[in-house]
Write an enzyme that holds these catalytic residues in place. Structure first.
Site, short mmCIF file in Angstrom:
data_model
loop_
_atom_site.label_atom_id
_atom_site.label_comp_id
_atom_site.label_asym_id
_atom_site.label_seq_id
_atom_site.Cartn_x
_atom_site.Cartn_y
_atom_site.Cartn_z
N TRP A 1 0.84 -1.19 0.00
CA TRP A 1 0.00 0.00 0.00
C TRP A 1 0.87 1.24 0.00
O TRP A 1 1.85 1.30 0.74
CB TRP A 1 -0.85 0.02 1.27
N HIS B 1 -8.54 7.16 -2.97
CA HIS B 1 -9.15 5.83 -2.96
C HIS B 1 -8.02 4.82 -2.78
O HIS B 1 -7.29 4.53 -3.73
CB HIS B 1 -9.92 5.58 -4.25
N ILE B 2 -7.86 4.33 -1.56
CA ILE B 2 -6.72 3.45 -1.27
C ILE B 2 -6.81 2.16 -2.09
O ILE B 2 -7.89 1.72 -2.49
CB ILE B 2 -6.61 3.15 0.24
N HIS B 3 -5.64 1.57 -2.32
CA HIS B 3 -5.56 0.35 -3.12
C HIS B 3 -4.24 -0.36 -2.81
O HIS B 3 -3.24 0.28 -2.50
CB HIS B 3 -5.67 0.66 -4.61
N CYS B 4 -4.27 -1.65 -2.90
CA CYS B 4 -3.10 -2.49 -2.66
C CYS B 4 -2.51 -2.91 -4.01
O CYS B 4 -3.23 -3.45 -4.86
CB CYS B 4 -3.49 -3.72 -1.84
#
Length: 170
Positions: A108, A121-124
């Site tokens: 992340w 918008h968080i994302h891995c």
């Protein structure tokens, strides 16, 4: 200290503030399934989804994102965390079946200073890696060679991801 340079991402970095205020991840995940290929969405679950990265570090660079629009990792529910991690696991299995990488970088980037190109918008990230994938082209030629078109790779990854997800009952 050694540095890994990713010059091919400069177009994205230079234009990140010009990108529409709308969230491209929300736009992609809210498309009907018949448009997923166009938006590079590989899977949509109940709380999370898998999408190909349009500005990849390597071919097969995927992102797993919560469906809920959030910039706060600590706000993720137990259900979101579980589904995201299950999708990361399934994505790794599907990538191994499809393109046989030697390893993966998974992680992340939370906040602009941590490297997040999209912070709202968080994302891995799941980045397949191969022995020698940093060769003379990016080092001397300031060019990253990604040898497959997005949609060709999408068409190879999607059936394997579907198969893995079905075996995991997701």
């Amino acid at each position: 200290m050694q540095h890994l340079w990713a010059f091919w991402r400069s177009h994205y970095i230079e234009n990140v503030d010009k990108i529409s205020a709308d969230c491209f991840l929300c736009e992609a995940v809210n498309q009907p399934p018949e448009k997923w290929r166009e938006y590079l969405v590989l899977h949509k679950g109940k709380k999370a989804f898998v999408i190909m990265n349009l500005y990849p570090y390597n071919g097969g660079h995927l992102m797993v994102c919560p469906i809920r629009h959030t910039d706060d990792f600590t706000s993720l529910s137990d259900g979101e965390l579980l589904e995201i991690n299950k999708l990361v696991q399934a994505s790794i299995k599907a990538l191994k079946m499809t393109i046989s990488p030697h390893g993966f970088n998974v992680g992340w980037n939370l906040g602009r200073v941590a490297g997040a190109g999209l912070e709202q918008h968080i994302h891995c990230h799941i980045v397949p890696r191969w022995n020698g994938d940093t060769n003379f082209m990016p080092v001397l030629g300031a060019t990253k060679v990604i040898s497959q078109h997005f949609l060709e790779l999408y068409d190879r990854i999607k059936p394997n991801l579907d198969k893995v997800l079905q075996s995991m009952h997701l």
